[in-house]
Design a protein around this motif. Structure first.
Motif, PDB file in Angstrom:
ATOM      1  N   TYR A   1     -62.446  38.261 -24.870  1.00 35.52           N
ATOM      2  CA  TYR A   1     -61.511  38.479 -25.977  1.00 35.52           C
ATOM      3  C   TYR A   1     -61.164  39.970 -26.108  1.00 35.52           C
ATOM      4  O   TYR A   1     -60.765  40.408 -27.173  1.00 35.52           O
ATOM      5  N   HIS A   2     -61.318  40.740 -25.045  1.00 35.17           N
ATOM      6  CA  HIS A   2     -61.016  42.167 -25.089  1.00 35.17           C
ATOM      7  C   HIS A   2     -59.549  42.347 -25.483  1.00 35.17           C
ATOM      8  O   HIS A   2     -58.642  41.949 -24.743  1.00 35.17           O
ATOM      9  N   PRO A   3     -59.270  42.945 -26.643  1.00 34.96           N
ATOM     10  CA  PRO A   3     -57.886  42.965 -27.149  1.00 34.96           C
ATOM     11  C   PRO A   3     -56.889  43.636 -26.214  1.00 34.96           C
ATOM     12  O   PRO A   3     -55.846  43.042 -25.872  1.00 34.96           O
ATOM     13  N   GLN A   4     -57.181  44.859 -25.807  1.00 36.15           N
ATOM     14  CA  GLN A   4     -56.212  45.577 -24.976  1.00 36.15           C
ATOM     15  C   GLN A   4     -56.076  44.937 -23.591  1.00 36.15           C
ATOM     16  O   GLN A   4     -54.964  44.855 -23.037  1.00 36.15           O
ATOM     17  N   ALA A   5     -57.204  44.470 -23.041  1.00 36.35           N
ATOM     18  CA  ALA A   5     -57.156  43.864 -21.709  1.00 36.35           C
ATOM     19  C   ALA A   5     -56.252  42.637 -21.695  1.00 36.35           C
ATOM     20  O   ALA A   5     -55.380  42.487 -20.820  1.00 36.35           O
ATOM     21  N   LYS A   6     -56.434  41.750 -22.654  1.00 36.33           N
ATOM     22  CA  LYS A   6     -55.647  40.512 -22.667  1.00 36.33           C
ATOM     23  C   LYS A   6     -54.195  40.776 -23.076  1.00 36.33           C
ATOM     24  O   LYS A   6     -53.262  40.149 -22.546  1.00 36.33           O
ATOM     25  N   ALA A   7     -53.991  41.717 -23.999  1.00 33.09           N
ATOM     26  CA  ALA A   7     -52.627  42.037 -24.416  1.00 33.09           C
ATOM     27  C   ALA A   7     -51.817  42.604 -23.258  1.00 33.09           C
ATOM     28  O   ALA A   7     -50.676  42.197 -23.006  1.00 33.09           O
ATOM     29  N   ARG A   8     -52.416  43.550 -22.536  1.00 29.36           N
ATOM     30  CA  ARG A   8     -51.701  44.162 -21.417  1.00 29.36           C
ATOM     31  C   ARG A   8     -51.513  43.182 -20.267  1.00 29.36           C
ATOM     32  O   ARG A   8     -50.485  43.188 -19.581  1.00 29.36           O
ATOM     33  N   LEU A   9     -52.510  42.334 -20.056  1.00 22.68           N
ATOM     34  CA  LEU A   9     -52.426  41.318 -19.012  1.00 22.68           C
ATOM     35  C   LEU A   9     -51.225  40.403 -19.240  1.00 22.68           C
ATOM     36  O   LEU A   9     -50.406  40.179 -18.339  1.00 22.68           O
ATOM     37  N   VAL A  10     -51.110  39.879 -20.443  1.00 19.03           N
ATOM     38  CA  VAL A  10     -50.039  38.927 -20.735  1.00 19.03           C
ATOM     39  C   VAL A  10     -48.683  39.620 -20.716  1.00 19.03           C
ATOM     40  O   VAL A  10     -47.707  39.084 -20.165  1.00 19.03           O
ATOM     41  N   ARG A  11     -48.605  40.811 -21.288  1.00 18.45           N
ATOM     42  CA  ARG A  11     -47.334  41.525 -21.248  1.00 18.45           C
ATOM     43  C   ARG A  11     -46.890  41.758 -19.804  1.00 18.45           C
ATOM     44  O   ARG A  11     -45.713  41.594 -19.477  1.00 18.45           O
ATOM     45  N   TYR A  12     -47.830  42.122 -18.939  1.00 13.65           N
ATOM     46  CA  TYR A  12     -47.500  42.384 -17.535  1.00 13.65           C
ATOM     47  C   TYR A  12     -46.900  41.144 -16.880  1.00 13.65           C
ATOM     48  O   TYR A  12     -45.845  41.211 -16.231  1.00 13.65           O
ATOM     49  N   TYR A  13     -47.557  39.997 -17.026  1.00 10.88           N
ATOM     50  CA  TYR A  13     -47.078  38.797 -16.332  1.00 10.88           C
ATOM     51  C   TYR A  13     -45.820  38.226 -16.973  1.00 10.88           C
ATOM     52  O   TYR A  13     -44.971  37.650 -16.269  1.00 10.88           O
ATOM     53  N   GLU A  14     -45.679  38.363 -18.266  1.00  6.99           N
ATOM     54  CA  GLU A  14     -44.414  37.949 -18.877  1.00  6.99           C
ATOM     55  C   GLU A  14     -43.257  38.739 -18.282  1.00  6.99           C
ATOM     56  O   GLU A  14     -42.207  38.176 -17.946  1.00  6.99           O
ATOM     57  N   ASN A  15     -43.437  40.042 -18.163  1.00  2.57           N
ATOM     58  CA  ASN A  15     -42.385  40.865 -17.572  1.00  2.57           C
ATOM     59  C   ASN A  15     -42.201  40.546 -16.092  1.00  2.57           C
ATOM     60  O   ASN A  15     -41.071  40.458 -15.597  1.00  2.57           O
ATOM     61  N   MET A  16     -43.310  40.361 -15.393  1.00  2.73           N
ATOM     62  CA  MET A  16     -43.241  40.071 -13.968  1.00  2.73           C
ATOM     63  C   MET A  16     -42.449  38.790 -13.684  1.00  2.73           C
ATOM     64  O   MET A  16     -41.712  38.704 -12.690  1.00  2.73           O
ATOM     65  N   PHE A  17     -42.586  37.789 -14.558  1.00  2.00           N
ATOM     66  CA  PHE A  17     -41.921  36.517 -14.296  1.00  2.00           C
ATOM     67  C   PHE A  17     -40.395  36.600 -14.448  1.00  2.00           C
ATOM     68  O   PHE A  17     -39.675  35.714 -13.994  1.00  2.00           O
ATOM     69  N   PHE A  18     -39.907  37.664 -15.095  1.00  2.00           N
ATOM     70  CA  PHE A  18     -38.463  37.893 -15.098  1.00  2.00           C
ATOM     71  C   PHE A  18     -37.967  38.243 -13.701  1.00  2.00           C
ATOM     72  O   PHE A  18     -36.793  38.037 -13.386  1.00  2.00           O
ATOM     73  N   LEU A  19     -38.851  38.812 -12.885  1.00  2.00           N
ATOM     74  CA  LEU A  19     -38.462  39.279 -11.550  1.00  2.00           C
ATOM     75  C   LEU A  19     -37.861  38.160 -10.722  1.00  2.00           C
ATOM     76  O   LEU A  19     -36.722  38.254 -10.235  1.00  2.00           O
TER      77      LEU A  19
END
Length: 658
Positions: free
Chosen positions: A493-511
Motif C-alpha cells: 500500500y506504499h502511496p507514492q509507489a502505487k500512485a506513480r505506477l498507475v499514473r505511468y501505465y495509464e499514460n503509457m496505454f495512450f501510446l
C-alpha cells in the motif's frame, strides 16, 4: 491524401447523419500536439461536444473513429482502431473503445485519419467509404440482422477487400452494453458504442481503400519494423518477453488465466472466490486443442493471438472467433460454468447479437448471486432459473435481453442500473466502478490494479492502464517506472509507489491507442518487461518509427506530455458530469468482503481493501495528477501549466468555479 503528409493521410472525414452532409478537414494542424487516434479523439470530443450535458443516446453525441500514424503500415500489430464518444453504459459518461482486425488500415487507405459521425439518420443507414467516394446508403434490409450476416452481406455487396464495423440486434435495440463488431473475433467491446450506433440508426461503417500510406523514410522505417517484429518472436530476448509470445501465439489470451491466477487475480462466482480452480481448466486450453480450427492475426501482427473454433457435437454446436480471456472468465468463471462448449456457444451468441461479453457475463453472474441471496427469484426473471452454473438459463435469457422481452427490457440497461432499481442490498452484489462492471480482474489481489480500476474514467477496465510491472513483479522495472521497488509488490500500500505506477501505465496505454498499434504487444503484457533497458529500447524504437513514418520527431517525454494532457481531458469530462472523489472508491465487495481461493501468491483469503491505506494512495495519486484531494477535480492552475487553458475554462464554466 495531402502531398506533404507522411505516415498519416492528412484528412478528417466528417459525416452528419441528420442532413446527410459530408465535410473534410485538414488534420495536419493536430499531429504535433495530439499525435492521432485516442489522443486526437479526446481533444476533438472535448472541444466540439457539450460533454457536461449531452445525453449519450441523443443526436448531439458524436463518434470519433480514428487510426494513428503507424496504422496500416508494416509496423507490427498496426491494425488497431480507436473510438471515442459519450457512453450510455457507465454513469461517468466517458466512452473509449478499441479493436484490432483490419478496419483501421482500410479506413486509412481510403485517405482518412479519422471519421467523425454526428446527428441521427431518419432511417437505418450504413456509411460506405471507397477512397474519395463517401456514400450514406439505406440499411433497411440489414436492420434486424446479426453481425455475422451483416458482414457477409456487405462484403458480398462491395467486394472481398471490404472491411467494416457493424452492430447486431443488441445495438439496434439500444442495449446499453451493446458493442461494435468487425470480422469474426474483434470488438469495440466496452462502454456501449453499439447502442450509440443504434441511436443514430447507423448499422455499419464500411471502408474499401487502395491509397498508399506515404512514409517519410521508408527504408529506415522498414528496418525498424522488421527488427521489432523479430524481437517480438525472439526466444532469447528475455524470459518474460519470450514467454509472453509463446503463450499468446499458441493459446491466445485465455492462456494467461492460470498465470495471473497465481496472485488470486482471476475472479470466480461473481467475485466470491478467486485464483486457480481446476474446474475451469477446459476454458484455458481445451477450447483450442479440441475445438480450434486455426490461428488468426490482426493486420501485420506476428503474434496471431486470435483463433477460430467449431463445436461440432453435443448440446451446444456452434462456430465463431475467439474466445478471449475476458469472455472465458465472464461467461465461465464468474458464472461458475466450466463447460467449454457452453461458454463457446454463449460467446458466439454475444458476438452475433453484438453484446459486450464482459458486461453480459457480469449481468448473469450478478443475477445468479441475487438469486442465491434471495433478493430476486424466478418470478422476477420470468421463470428462468438463473442459478450459478446454469448455462441453459444464460442461453435462454440472452435473447430476452437483446430484444427487450419481459424482464429483458430492464436487464438491457446493465447490472448496475438493475441493482440500483432493486435497492441498496442488491448493489452490494454488483462488482463495478462508475456503473460499469469489472473485467476479469480480482482487484483485492493487487493494490495498484485496485487503484487503476477505481480511478478509471470509464469504469472498471484494465485497458485504461493495468500496471504490468505490478503483476509481473520484476523489481528493476518497478523502480524504472515508479521509482520504488514496492510498486512491484502486489500487496504493498506504499502511496507514492502505487500512485506513480498507475499514473505511468495509464499514460503509457495512450501510446498504443494513439499510434494505432496493439497494447498487448507494447505495454499491457510482459513484452519488453524483463528490464528497464528493454523498456527504453522499446521507446527508442517507437520514436524512430514515428519519425521515419511521419517526419515528426518526438522525445519520450514529449509523448508522455501528450498522454498526460489527454488524461486530464478524460478527468475534466467526468467531473463535469458529476464524478467526484467518492466515485474513485473501491466497490462494496472490495471494501467489505474477503475473497477465498487457491493461489500461491498473497494471503488466503484475500482480505478486503484497507480503506484508510487506499485513501492515502488516492491522495498521492491526486497529487501526481494535479487534482484537488478533497474532490478529485483537476486544478485549473495545473491544467493551464499543461497548456490546457481551454479545458480549465470549459470545466470552470460547467462547474461555475472561479
Amino acid at each position: 491524401m495531402n502531398k506533404d503528409v507522411y505516415g498519416n493521410m492528412g484528412t478528417i472525414l466528417r459525416i452528419d447523419l441528420t442532413d446527410e452532409s459530408v465535410a473534410y478537414e485538414d488534420a495536419r494542424k493536430y499531429y504535433k500536439d495530439w499525435l492521432g487516434g485516442r489522443c486526437l479523439a479526446h481533444y476533438l470530443l472535448f472541444s466540439e461536444v457539450d460533454v457536461a450535458r449531452t445525453e449519450p443516446l441523443s443526436p448531439e453525441n458524436r463518434i470519433y473513429i480514428g487510426t494513428g500514424p503507424l496504422s496500416g503500415t508494416t509496423f507490427p500489430s498496426s491494425g488497431r482502431t480507436h473510438a471515442c464518444f459519450l457512453s450510455p453504459m457507465n454513469y461517468s459518461g466517458w466512452g473509449d473503445s478499441n479493436c484490432g482486425g483490419h478496419f483501421g488500415p482500410a479506413l486509412k487507405r481510403c485517405g482518412f485519419d479519422m471519421v467523425v459521425i454526428s446527428g441521427r439518420a431518419k432511417r437505418p443507414v450504413y456509411l460506405y467509404v471507397e477512397n474519395d467516394t463517401v456514400s450514406i446508403l439505406p440499411a433497411d434490409d440489414l436492420w434486424g440482422k446479426g453481425t455475422i450476416d451483416t458482414q457477409a452481406e456487405l462484403i458480398a455487396r462491395h467486394g472481398e477487400p471490404t472491411k467494416l464495423l457493424c452492430i447486431g440486434q443488441g445495438g439496434e435495440n439500444l442495449v446499453r452494453f451493446a458493442n461494435v463488431r468487425t470480422e469474426t473475433t474483434n470488438s469495440m467491446g466496452r462502454c456501449g458504442l453499439g447502442a450509440v450506433f443504434g441511436s443514430k440508426n447507423l448499422k455499419a461503417v464500411v471502408a474499401k481503400g487502395t491509397k498508399p500510406v506515404k512514409l517519410f523514410k521508408p527504408k529506415e522505417f522498414y528496418e525498424v519494423t522488421k527488427q521489432l517484429r523479430d524481437d517480438l518472436m525472439n526466444p532469447e530476448f528475455g524470459k518474460a518477453h519470450s514467454a509472453t509470445y509463446q503463450i499468446m501465439s499458441k493459446w491466445g489470451t485465455p492462456g494467461i488465466t492460470n498465470l495471473i491466477g497465481t496472485t488470486g487475480m482471476v475472479p470466480i462466482r461473481n467475485w466470491q472466490r478467486c485464483g486457480i480452480d481446476p474446474k475451469f481448466d477446459r476454458l484455458v486450453r481445451a477450447w483450442s486443442t479440441e475445438h480450434g480450427t486455426r490461428r488468426e492475426a490482426c493486420f501485420t501482427c506476428p503474434v496471431h493471438c486470435h483463433a477460430a473454433y467449431a463445436v461440432k457435437d453435443g448440446k451446444y454446436p456452434t462456430r465463431g472467433g475467439g474466445p478471449e480471456y475476458e469472455t472465458t472468465t465472464a461467461l465461465g468463471h464468474k458464472c461458475d460454468v466450466g463447460d467449454d462448449k457452453a461458454v463457446l456457444k454463449l460467446n458466439s451468441m454475444c458476438n452475433d447479437y453484438g453484446l459486450d461479453t464482459v458486461e453480459c457475463g457480469a449481468l448473469f453472474s450478478t443475477l445468479m448471486e441475487l438469486m442465491e441471496r434471495r433478493i430476486i427469484d424466478k418470478e422476477y426473471l420470468d421463470g428462468i432459473d438463473m442459478q450459478f452454473g446454469n448455462a441453459d438459463a444464460m442461453v435462454e435469457m440472452m435473447p430476452m435481453v437483446v430484444f427487450r422481452k419481459g424482464v429483458g427490457d430492464q436487464l438491457a440497461d446493465g447490472p448496475w442500473r438493475v441493482c440500483k432499481r432493486i435497492g441498496p442490498e442488491a448493489l452490494k452484489s454488483c462488482y463495478h466502478q462508475k456503473g460499469m462492471c469489472a473485467t476479469g480482474v480480482e482487484t483485492r489481489s493487487t493494490i495498484g490494479s485496485m487503484l487503476q480500476f477505481a480511478v478509471s474514467p470509464r469504469g472498471s477496465h484494465h485497458l485504461n492502464g493495468l500496471p504490468t510491472a505490478e503483476w509481473v513483479n520484476i523489481p528493476p522495472v518497478a523502480v524504472k517506472v515508479a521509482g520504488y521497488a514496492e510498486a512491484g509488490d502486489v500487496r504493498s500500500y506504499h502511496p507514492q509507489a502505487k500512485a506513480r505506477l498507475v499514473r505511468y501505465y495509464e499514460n503509457m496505454f495512450f501510446l498504443s491507442d494513439s499510434l494505432g498499434i496493439c497494447k498487448f504487444n507494447f505495454g499491457h503484457l510482459a513484452f519488453w518487461h524483463d528490464s528497464g533497458e528493454a523498456l527504453d529500447y522499446m521507446y527508442d524504437q517507437l520514436c524512430k518509427a514515428i519519425y521515419y513514418a511521419t517526419g515528426i520527431k518526438y522525445t519520450v517525454d514529449e509523448l508522455f506530455t501528450i498522454f498526460e494532457r489527454s488524461n486530464q481531458i478524460e478527468r475534466a469530462t467526468i467531473v463535469m458530469r458529476g464524478c467526484r472523489r467518492e466515485d474513485d472508491q473501491p466497490n462494496w465487495k472490495c471494501l467489505n468482503e474477503a475473497c477465498p481461493g487457491q493461489h500461491p501468491v498473497g494471503p488466503i483469503p484475500l482480505p478486503p481493501i484497507d480503506a484508510e491505506k487506499f485513501n492515502k494512495i488516492l491522495d498521492a495519486y491526486y497529487d501526481e495528477r494535479g487534482w484537488e484531494r478533497e474532490t478529485g477535480i483537476p486544478k485549473k492552475s495545473h491544467l493551464k501549466k499543461l497548456g490546457l487553458g481551454f479545458v480549465a475554462d470549459k470545466m470552470g464554466a460547467a462547474l461555475k468555479v472561479v
